[in-house]
Design a protein around this motif. Structure first.
Motif, PDB file in Angstrom:
ATOM      1  N   CYS A 173     -24.403  17.885 -11.754  1.00 29.26           N
ATOM      2  CA  CYS A 173     -25.257  18.304 -10.637  1.00 29.26           C
ATOM      3  C   CYS A 173     -24.996  19.759 -10.241  1.00 29.26           C
ATOM      4  CB  CYS A 173     -25.057  17.387  -9.426  1.00 29.26           C
ATOM      5  SG  CYS A 173     -26.255  17.732  -8.112  1.00 29.26           S
ATOM      6  N   CYS A 224     -27.070  22.254  -5.424  1.00 29.06           N
ATOM      7  CA  CYS A 224     -26.705  23.171  -4.347  1.00 29.06           C
ATOM      8  C   CYS A 224     -25.698  24.191  -4.891  1.00 29.06           C
ATOM      9  CB  CYS A 224     -26.152  22.401  -3.145  1.00 29.06           C
ATOM     10  SG  CYS A 224     -24.383  22.071  -3.210  1.00 29.06           S
ATOM     11  N   ARG A 271     -22.374  23.595  -6.891  1.00 25.21           N
ATOM     12  CA  ARG A 271     -22.406  23.350  -8.345  1.00 25.21           C
ATOM     13  C   ARG A 271     -21.167  22.576  -8.794  1.00 25.21           C
ATOM     14  NH1 ARG A 271     -24.868  28.533  -7.959  1.00 25.21           N
ATOM     15  NH2 ARG A 271     -26.977  28.510  -8.821  1.00 25.21           N
ATOM     16  N   CYS A 272     -20.967  21.429  -8.156  1.00 24.96           N
ATOM     17  CA  CYS A 272     -19.715  20.704  -8.398  1.00 24.96           C
ATOM     18  C   CYS A 272     -19.726  19.964  -9.735  1.00 24.96           C
ATOM     19  CB  CYS A 272     -19.425  19.746  -7.250  1.00 24.96           C
ATOM     20  SG  CYS A 272     -20.524  18.326  -7.206  1.00 24.96           S
ATOM     21  N   ARG A 327     -23.806  12.359 -11.391  1.00 35.70           N
ATOM     22  CA  ARG A 327     -24.269  11.392 -10.385  1.00 35.70           C
ATOM     23  C   ARG A 327     -25.025  10.233 -11.019  1.00 35.70           C
ATOM     24  NH1 ARG A 327     -27.058  14.962  -5.974  1.00 35.70           N
ATOM     25  NH2 ARG A 327     -27.679  12.885  -5.297  1.00 35.70           N
ATOM     26  N   GLY A 353     -20.692  13.546  -5.661  1.00 36.05           N
ATOM     27  CA  GLY A 353     -20.412  14.968  -5.648  1.00 36.05           C
ATOM     28  C   GLY A 353     -19.608  15.385  -4.434  1.00 36.05           C
ATOM     29  N   PHE A 354     -19.334  16.672  -4.363  1.00 33.73           N
ATOM     30  CA  PHE A 354     -18.629  17.253  -3.215  1.00 33.73           C
ATOM     31  C   PHE A 354     -19.339  16.888  -1.910  1.00 33.73           C
ATOM     32  CE2 PHE A 354     -18.110  20.645  -0.110  1.00 33.73           C
ATOM     33  CZ  PHE A 354     -16.761  20.919  -0.148  1.00 33.73           C
ATOM     34  N   CYS A 355     -20.667  16.832  -1.962  1.00 33.76           N
ATOM     35  CA  CYS A 355     -21.482  16.544  -0.768  1.00 33.76           C
ATOM     36  C   CYS A 355     -21.452  15.075  -0.391  1.00 33.76           C
ATOM     37  CB  CYS A 355     -22.926  16.974  -1.019  1.00 33.76           C
ATOM     38  SG  CYS A 355     -23.683  16.055  -2.387  1.00 33.76           S
ATOM     39  N   GLN A 413     -29.426  17.538  -1.668  1.00 36.43           N
ATOM     40  CA  GLN A 413     -28.693  16.674  -2.616  1.00 36.43           C
ATOM     41  C   GLN A 413     -29.535  15.474  -3.051  1.00 36.43           C
ATOM     42  OE1 GLN A 413     -27.892  17.413   0.425  1.00 36.43           O
ATOM     43  NE2 GLN A 413     -27.271  15.656   1.629  1.00 36.43           N
TER      44      GLN A 413
END
Ligand code: SF4
Length: 306
Positions: free
Chosen positions: A10, A13, A16-17, A21, A27-29, A116
């Motif tokens: 992914c 955003c 860019r982690c 998914r 993700g980080f989010c 996201q």
């Protein structure tokens, strides 16, 4: 309805982690492979050109999504942005929610922190339009967006409701965990202005354009002045007018006190920032009166309308 395509790594955003998914990785989010949101309802507390007057029964048709690519220590919505509160939704249900908000009389569709979830949101929007959705779409963002994402939304977003939070990378790193925020958000805002253009009005309501929010933080007035200078530069460079919403509602929510933000903004601090906005000619928009209930309102993230 189009298939949902999540990239294997992914990069929706600027974080860019690279989370996979589609394979169920979060993700980080905090976002994974199931769409989550916390509330969908008419909202009366945005700027008046989006929500109408406080006594207006219509309001902005707001969907609060779960997760965020930023980690603001003072986030008012931390329960959904950082603690994962929310309920699972299908794309078909999200489409119906959009249509229900329109049927309730919303002035616009207000998507709060949706990046996201774009692989769900964009098909839902397209399908809702096929079924009669005509509302202007407001993209309500902390401003931490890639230029690619802004470009990809050119045909779908009518109004950018975006923050420009910081000018100093060190402050952005300390308070939101994103040292690159000033550069990234500035580039994204420039793209928003160029592709959306000057405000277009439908009476007192905004139909198209950009609203830039800036929250003045306690002890950080100098950074706010730098943000205003950056905004004035963007205004000159692009030639595109926008509305500035200068906010003084800061309240030490969540982990703010741990970062030294343990008090409200003083009248002196806020006045200093307002004066600079006026000096720079950034006078189109909104300035807040201190301590009104409007400023401090946080809706219940209880699944209403989902
Ligand atoms: S949207 Fe979430 S998962 Fe995707 S890059 Fe950003 S933080 Fe990572």
């Amino acid at each position: 309805m189009p298939n949902i395509q999540l990239p294997a790594a992914c990069a929706l955003c600027p974080r860019r982690c690279g989370a996979d998914r589609a394979a169920g990785q979060r993700g980080f989010c905090g976002a994974g492979d199931t769409l989550l949101a916390a509330r969908a309802a008419l909202h009366h507390w945005e700027e008046p050109c989006l929500s109408g007057a406080p006594e207006d029964a219509r309001g902005s048709g707001t969907v609060f999504f779960t997760g965020c690519g930023l980690r603001c220590c003072y986030c008012q919505n931390y329960a959904i942005s950082q603690q994962g509160a929310g309920r699972p939704l299908t794309t078909a249900r999200l489409r119906d929610i959009f249509l229900e908000l329109q049927a309730q009389g919303a002035y616009n569709l207000n998507l709060v922190t949706a990046t996201q979830w774009l692989p769900w949101v964009l098909p839902a929007l397209a399908d809702a339009r096929r079924r009669g959705l005509t509302l202007p779409v407001v993209y309500n963002t902390g401003g931490y967006e890639t230029e690619d994402t802004v470009r990809a939304l050119a045909g779908d977003v009518d109004i950018w409701l975006t923050d420009l939070k910081y000018a100093a990378p060190a402050l952005a790193a300390r308070l939101s965990g994103a040292q690159d925020y000033p550069a990234v958000a500035g580039t994204a805002l420039r793209r928003m202005l160029l592709q959306t253009g000057a405000p277009v009005w439908d009476g007192a309501m905004l139909r198209r354009g950009v609203i830039v929010r800036h929250l003045v933080l306690p002890g950080q007035a100098e950074d706010s002045l730098a943000v205003l200078r950056q905004l004035a530069g963007l205004r000159r460079e692009t030639g595109v007018p926008f509305l500035l919403s200068l906010m003084c509602q800061f309240t030490p929510f969540y982990k703010a006190a741990e970062q030294g933000l343990a008090r409200r903004v003083t009248s002196y601090e806020y006045r200093k920032v307002v004066n600079e906005a006026v000096r720079l000619g950034l006078t189109e928009g909104y300035m807040q009166q201190k301590s009104s209930a409007r400023e401090e309102y946080t809706p219940a993230f209880d699944g209403t309308g989902l």
